[in-house]
Design a protein around this motif. Structure first.
Motif, PDB file in Angstrom:
ATOM      1  N   ALA A  24       0.817  -1.258   0.169  1.00  0.00           N
ATOM      2  CA  ALA A  24      -0.174  -0.065  -0.063  1.00  0.00           C
ATOM      3  C   ALA A  24       0.785   1.244   0.130  1.00  0.00           C
ATOM      4  O   ALA A  24       0.544   2.314  -0.876  1.00  0.00           O
ATOM      5  CB  ALA A  24      -0.903   0.022   1.029  1.00  0.00           C
ATOM      6  N   ARG A  25       1.928   1.312   0.706  1.00  0.00           N
ATOM      7  CA  ARG A  25       2.707   2.430   0.883  1.00  0.00           C
ATOM      8  C   ARG A  25       3.536   2.585  -0.425  1.00  0.00           C
ATOM      9  O   ARG A  25       3.691   3.645  -0.990  1.00  0.00           O
ATOM     10  CB  ARG A  25       3.860   2.253   1.909  1.00  0.00           C
ATOM     11  N   ILE A  26       3.982   1.377  -1.236  1.00  0.00           N
ATOM     12  CA  ILE A  26       4.510   1.540  -2.577  1.00  0.00           C
ATOM     13  C   ILE A  26       3.614   2.471  -3.424  1.00  0.00           C
ATOM     14  O   ILE A  26       4.076   3.138  -4.066  1.00  0.00           O
ATOM     15  CB  ILE A  26       4.938   0.162  -2.970  1.00  0.00           C
ATOM     16  N   LEU A  27       2.424   1.630  -3.703  1.00  0.00           N
ATOM     17  CA  LEU A  27       1.401   2.311  -4.277  1.00  0.00           C
ATOM     18  C   LEU A  27       1.218   3.503  -4.181  1.00  0.00           C
ATOM     19  O   LEU A  27       0.901   4.563  -5.075  1.00  0.00           O
ATOM     20  CB  LEU A  27       0.213   1.363  -4.623  1.00  0.00           C
ATOM     21  N   ALA A  28       0.903   4.095  -2.853  1.00  0.00           N
ATOM     22  CA  ALA A  28       0.648   5.491  -2.409  1.00  0.00           C
ATOM     23  C   ALA A  28       1.821   6.441  -2.974  1.00  0.00           C
ATOM     24  O   ALA A  28       1.440   7.599  -3.397  1.00  0.00           O
ATOM     25  CB  ALA A  28       0.526   5.435  -0.878  1.00  0.00           C
ATOM     26  N   ALA A  29       3.042   5.944  -2.947  1.00  0.00           N
ATOM     27  CA  ALA A  29       4.231   6.757  -3.296  1.00  0.00           C
ATOM     28  C   ALA A  29       4.368   6.668  -4.888  1.00  0.00           C
ATOM     29  O   ALA A  29       4.626   7.881  -5.257  1.00  0.00           O
ATOM     30  CB  ALA A  29       5.288   6.004  -2.845  1.00  0.00           C
ATOM     31  N   ASN A  30       4.353   5.560  -5.560  1.00  0.00           N
ATOM     32  CA  ASN A  30       4.461   5.563  -6.871  1.00  0.00           C
ATOM     33  C   ASN A  30       3.408   5.770  -7.839  1.00  0.00           C
ATOM     34  O   ASN A  30       3.533   6.026  -8.881  1.00  0.00           O
ATOM     35  CB  ASN A  30       5.079   4.041  -7.209  1.00  0.00           C
ATOM     36  N   GLY A  31       2.208   5.188  -7.397  1.00  0.00           N
ATOM     37  CA  GLY A  31       0.983   5.205  -8.079  1.00  0.00           C
ATOM     38  C   GLY A  31       0.416   3.620  -8.501  1.00  0.00           C
ATOM     39  O   GLY A  31       1.208   2.993  -8.953  1.00  0.00           O
ATOM     40  N   LEU A  32      -0.701   3.685  -9.213  1.00  0.00           N
ATOM     41  CA  LEU A  32      -1.283   2.591  -9.483  1.00  0.00           C
ATOM     42  C   LEU A  32      -1.063   2.537 -10.833  1.00  0.00           C
ATOM     43  O   LEU A  32      -1.487   3.531 -11.575  1.00  0.00           O
ATOM     44  CB  LEU A  32      -2.812   2.485  -9.115  1.00  0.00           C
ATOM     45  N   HIS A  33      -0.573   1.632 -11.644  1.00  0.00           N
ATOM     46  CA  HIS A  33      -0.416   1.446 -13.060  1.00  0.00           C
ATOM     47  C   HIS A  33      -1.420   0.525 -13.457  1.00  0.00           C
ATOM     48  O   HIS A  33      -1.380  -0.567 -13.084  1.00  0.00           O
ATOM     49  CB  HIS A  33       0.834   1.098 -13.427  1.00  0.00           C
ATOM     50  N   GLN A  34      -2.026   0.838 -14.733  1.00  0.00           N
ATOM     51  CA  GLN A  34      -2.933  -0.203 -15.075  1.00  0.00           C
ATOM     52  C   GLN A  34      -2.390  -0.876 -16.646  1.00  0.00           C
ATOM     53  O   GLN A  34      -1.754  -0.015 -17.418  1.00  0.00           O
ATOM     54  CB  GLN A  34      -4.263   0.359 -15.561  1.00  0.00           C
ATOM     55  N   ASP A 107      -4.737  -8.307 -10.614  1.00  0.00           N
ATOM     56  CA  ASP A 107      -4.575  -7.239 -11.577  1.00  0.00           C
ATOM     57  C   ASP A 107      -5.901  -6.767 -12.396  1.00  0.00           C
ATOM     58  O   ASP A 107      -5.820  -5.789 -12.941  1.00  0.00           O
ATOM     59  CB  ASP A 107      -3.446  -7.356 -12.531  1.00  0.00           C
ATOM     60  N   GLU A 108      -7.036  -7.765 -12.783  1.00  0.00           N
ATOM     61  CA  GLU A 108      -7.947  -7.353 -13.316  1.00  0.00           C
ATOM     62  C   GLU A 108      -8.755  -6.351 -12.676  1.00  0.00           C
ATOM     63  O   GLU A 108      -9.264  -5.361 -13.162  1.00  0.00           O
ATOM     64  CB  GLU A 108      -8.880  -8.388 -13.728  1.00  0.00           C
ATOM     65  N   TRP A 109      -8.827  -6.699 -11.215  1.00  0.00           N
ATOM     66  CA  TRP A 109      -9.559  -5.826 -10.417  1.00  0.00           C
ATOM     67  C   TRP A 109      -8.689  -4.242 -10.426  1.00  0.00           C
ATOM     68  O   TRP A 109      -9.285  -3.293 -10.480  1.00  0.00           O
ATOM     69  CB  TRP A 109      -9.649  -6.258  -8.990  1.00  0.00           C
ATOM     70  N   GLY A 110      -7.509  -4.348 -10.412  1.00  0.00           N
ATOM     71  CA  GLY A 110      -6.871  -2.929 -10.613  1.00  0.00           C
ATOM     72  C   GLY A 110      -6.989  -2.282 -11.781  1.00  0.00           C
ATOM     73  O   GLY A 110      -6.915  -1.095 -11.946  1.00  0.00           O
ATOM     74  N   ASP A 111      -7.138  -3.084 -12.865  1.00  0.00           N
ATOM     75  CA  ASP A 111      -7.240  -2.729 -14.167  1.00  0.00           C
ATOM     76  C   ASP A 111      -8.702  -2.023 -14.650  1.00  0.00           C
ATOM     77  O   ASP A 111      -8.830  -1.566 -15.767  1.00  0.00           O
ATOM     78  CB  ASP A 111      -6.703  -3.534 -15.256  1.00  0.00           C
ATOM     79  N   THR A 112      -9.531  -2.237 -13.616  1.00  0.00           N
ATOM     80  CA  THR A 112     -10.999  -1.977 -13.888  1.00  0.00           C
ATOM     81  C   THR A 112     -10.826  -0.434 -14.303  1.00  0.00           C
ATOM     82  O   THR A 112     -10.258   0.601 -13.709  1.00  0.00           O
ATOM     83  CB  THR A 112     -12.035  -2.095 -12.736  1.00  0.00           C
ATOM     84  N   GLU A 113     -11.579   0.171 -15.380  1.00  0.00           N
ATOM     85  CA  GLU A 113     -11.453   1.486 -15.565  1.00  0.00           C
ATOM     86  C   GLU A 113     -12.161   2.202 -14.574  1.00  0.00           C
ATOM     87  O   GLU A 113     -13.245   1.843 -13.997  1.00  0.00           O
ATOM     88  CB  GLU A 113     -12.598   1.711 -16.931  1.00  0.00           C
ATOM     89  N   GLY A 114     -11.523   3.390 -14.414  1.00  0.00           N
ATOM     90  CA  GLY A 114     -11.617   4.429 -13.352  1.00  0.00           C
ATOM     91  C   GLY A 114     -11.305   4.102 -11.964  1.00  0.00           C
ATOM     92  O   GLY A 114     -11.205   4.690 -11.068  1.00  0.00           O
ATOM     93  N   ALA A 120      -6.720   1.331  -4.668  1.00  0.00           N
ATOM     94  CA  ALA A 120      -6.089  -0.080  -4.314  1.00  0.00           C
ATOM     95  C   ALA A 120      -5.225   0.178  -3.081  1.00  0.00           C
ATOM     96  O   ALA A 120      -5.280  -1.128  -2.439  1.00  0.00           O
ATOM     97  CB  ALA A 120      -4.923   0.003  -5.421  1.00  0.00           C
ATOM     98  N   VAL A 121      -4.833   1.311  -2.766  1.00  0.00           N
ATOM     99  CA  VAL A 121      -4.276   1.427  -1.216  1.00  0.00           C
ATOM    100  C   VAL A 121      -5.329   1.148  -0.260  1.00  0.00           C
ATOM    101  O   VAL A 121      -4.951   0.283   0.801  1.00  0.00           O
ATOM    102  CB  VAL A 121      -3.788   3.004  -0.941  1.00  0.00           C
ATOM    103  N   ALA A 122      -6.630   1.393  -0.365  1.00  0.00           N
ATOM    104  CA  ALA A 122      -7.606   1.256   0.619  1.00  0.00           C
ATOM    105  C   ALA A 122      -7.838  -0.367   0.560  1.00  0.00           C
ATOM    106  O   ALA A 122      -7.971  -0.820   1.777  1.00  0.00           O
ATOM    107  CB  ALA A 122      -8.927   1.954   0.397  1.00  0.00           C
ATOM    108  N   VAL A 123      -7.820  -0.881  -0.306  1.00  0.00           N
ATOM    109  CA  VAL A 123      -8.106  -2.345  -0.511  1.00  0.00           C
ATOM    110  C   VAL A 123      -6.913  -3.255   0.264  1.00  0.00           C
ATOM    111  O   VAL A 123      -7.232  -4.046   0.943  1.00  0.00           O
ATOM    112  CB  VAL A 123      -8.108  -3.015  -1.891  1.00  0.00           C
ATOM    113  N   LEU A 124      -5.968  -2.933  -0.027  1.00  0.00           N
ATOM    114  CA  LEU A 124      -4.617  -3.321   0.621  1.00  0.00           C
ATOM    115  C   LEU A 124      -4.589  -3.178   1.992  1.00  0.00           C
ATOM    116  O   LEU A 124      -4.230  -3.993   2.881  1.00  0.00           O
ATOM    117  CB  LEU A 124      -3.128  -2.845   0.051  1.00  0.00           C
TER     118      LEU A 124
END
Length: 135
Positions: A24-34, A107-114, A120-124
């Motif tokens: 979660a910290r990694i994504l918060a810092a780097n961002g989610l990529h789809q 990754d399909e969940w993370g790639d959902t449009e919008g 992603a951080v909240a789910v983690l």
């Protein structure tokens, strides 16, 4: 004469809650990529380390354990399995129990449009909390 401090090696998380929180910290810092593990995976535009780029949830879980978004371990695979079983995509869970099906589902969940980094951080974080409660 002042003593020079050396950097301590990073502590590798081994418990599921710590892995989820670290990802979660990694994504918060780097961002989610789809769409792929990391932004510009073939280094066509960027020369920075893959661990510092926006990345998928699966890549963040790998990176949380190994420091490399492309290198899974038994611990990151278990985190992916646990997370996959918590997530619903188009009304259903993962299509299979094998490693690839579970990673694809996350990754399909993370790639959902919008889908945004904050989701992603909240789910983690929620997965970490759930693991702590059930432990």
């Amino acid at each position: 004469m002042a003593q020079q401090l050396t950097e301590r090696p990073p502590i590798t998380p081994t418990s599921l809650p710590r892995i989820f929180r670290s990802a979660a910290r990694i994504l918060a810092a780097n961002g989610l990529h789809q769409g792929d593990f990391v932004e510009d995976p073939f280094d066509r535009r960027s020369k920075s380390s893959h661990a510092t780029r926006p990345m998928s949830i699966v890549a963040a879980l790998n990176c949380a354990v190994t420091g490399d978004p492309h290198r899974p371990t038994a611990e990151s695979r278990e985190a992916i399995r646990v997370l996959a079983l918590r997530l619903v995509v188009r009304g259903s869970g993962p299509y299979g129990e094998d490693e690839l099906a579970l990673a694809f589902h996350v990754d399909e969940w993370g790639d959902t449009e919008g889908r945004r980094t904050e989701s992603a951080v909240a789910v983690l974080e929620a997965a970490a909390d759930a693991c702590e409660v059930s432990a």
